[in-house]
Design a protein around this motif. Structure first.
Motif, PDB file in Angstrom:
ATOM      1  N   TYR A   1       0.519  89.148  37.728  1.00 43.86           N
ATOM      2  CA  TYR A   1       1.807  89.557  38.319  1.00 43.86           C
ATOM      3  C   TYR A   1       2.911  88.554  38.006  1.00 43.86           C
TER       4      TYR A   1
ATOM      5  N   ILE B   1       8.177  78.781  36.487  1.00 43.40           N
ATOM      6  CA  ILE B   1       9.398  79.048  35.713  1.00 43.40           C
ATOM      7  C   ILE B   1      10.539  78.191  36.274  1.00 43.40           C
ATOM      8  N   THR B   2      10.575  78.055  37.588  1.00 44.83           N
ATOM      9  CA  THR B   2      11.601  77.196  38.202  1.00 44.83           C
ATOM     10  C   THR B   2      11.439  75.756  37.725  1.00 44.83           C
TER      11      THR B   2
ATOM     12  N   SER C   1      10.624  80.818  42.241  1.00 41.79           N
ATOM     13  CA  SER C   1      11.738  81.732  41.942  1.00 41.79           C
ATOM     14  C   SER C   1      12.369  82.241  43.227  1.00 41.79           C
TER      15      SER C   1
ATOM     16  N   GLU D   1      -0.092  71.501  44.272  1.00 40.03           N
ATOM     17  CA  GLU D   1       1.139  72.285  44.462  1.00 40.03           C
ATOM     18  C   GLU D   1       1.129  72.863  45.876  1.00 40.03           C
TER      19      GLU D   1
END
Ligand code: DCS
Length: 284
Positions: A31, A206-207, A243, A179
């Motif tokens: 996802y 991605i951030t 995100s 994390e």
């Protein structure tokens, strides 16, 4: 609410997910979550690239191109009429009967794409005061780099933190902080920014890509080196990134203040730069 179901935008009441869908039965799927700011799908390319990497890692061939998927997601956002939103999309390995652990023949069992879009606003109130977290042992599998819909390990970790009265779980594997339950995790010590290096123990966020760029632009030294839970408690600042959460200060862990127990100045600088970057993308 409109949803994307394979190559059709339909009303969610029309969606028929088979009982034997492998996503439903095994969590056999991948996802992504993209944030839309004022109609702009932020870092869309990077998210789509990561979806294809996840597909390759689970040995699944996606039955559409990046361009086709992008077009469908934009169509969904347009038909939903949402300018500030988060779009969730997933691809399962499809419906195979009878239920077998074996991967089905993709020529007979096509993957199933679903996407839904929900309004989203910036988490500014929480970013102003920060959140409290608790350490939780990271018991997830060793493919955390795959953005899998098999999220039970993440959910159990978050629930453990919540049962202890915290809002987030800071995951620790062999004394090293990996994390958070659905975010990457950062600390600041003596003006130096630290985060766990990419690999099989965390999701390559991605951030995180944008934070790397911001740190460089702001002249903030970034060390992608693992640090221990004890080093984190002695840090000046801590924050998580995703995100959806953007940059979210973490002011306490296990009831111990990080720094002065307030969102730190480096954290706030990075957050400000992140929002500037978002606005520049939206205005471009
Ligand atoms: C385990 C984990 N680590 C890190 C991240 C941060 O990745 P991005 O910077 O690419 O968002 C996520 C994103 N989790 C998504 C983001 O929002 N909801 C989710 O499930 C995640 O689930």
């Amino acid at each position: 609410m409109k949803v994307l179901w394979n190559d059709q935008i339909v009303d969610e009441s029309e969606v028929k997910i088979d009982l034997e869908d492998r996503g439903y039965q095994f969590g056999d799927g991948i996802y992504e979550v993209i944030r839309i700011y004022d109609g702009y799908m932020y870092m869309e390319k990077e998210h789509l690239d990561r979806l294809w990497v996840s597909a390759e890692k689970i040995r699944m061939t996606l039955p559409f191109t990046k361009e086709a998927l992008s077009e469908r997601l934009h169509q969904l956002a347009k038909e939903a009429g949402l300018e500030n939103a988060r779009v969730y999309f997933q691809v399962t390995r499809g419906t195979a009967k009878p239920r077998l652990h074996d991967f089905p023949d993709p020529k007979e069992v096509p993957p199933v794409l679903m996407a839904d879009i929900q309004p989203a606003s910036r988490p500014t109130a929480k970013q102003t005061i920060g959140i409290r977290a608790g350490f939780v042992e990271d018991k997830r599998w060793l493919h955390c780099d795959i953005k899998s819909i098999s999220l039970l390990g993440n959910l159990l970790a978050l629930d453990e933190a919540k049962q202890n009265g915290y809002e987030e779980a800071v995951l620790v594997r062999d004394n090293y902080v990996t994390e958070a339950s659905a975010s990457n995790l950062w600390m600041v010590k003596n003006e130096v920014l630290y985060t766990h290096p990419d690999g099989n123990l965390i999701l390559p966020g991605i951030t995180k890509i944008k934070i790397r760029e911001i740190a460089k632009a702001l002249g903030i030294e970034l060390k992608e080196e693992a640090f221990t839970d004890k080093e984190l408690l002695a840090a000046d600042e801590c924050f998580k990134t995703s995100s959806v959460a953007e940059i979210m200060p973490i002011i306490e862990i296990d009831n111990q203040k990080i720094g002065d127990g307030m969102p730190g100045k480096v954290t706030k600088k990075i957050l400000h730069a992140y929002i500037e970057a978002v606005n520049l993308s939206v205005q471009a």
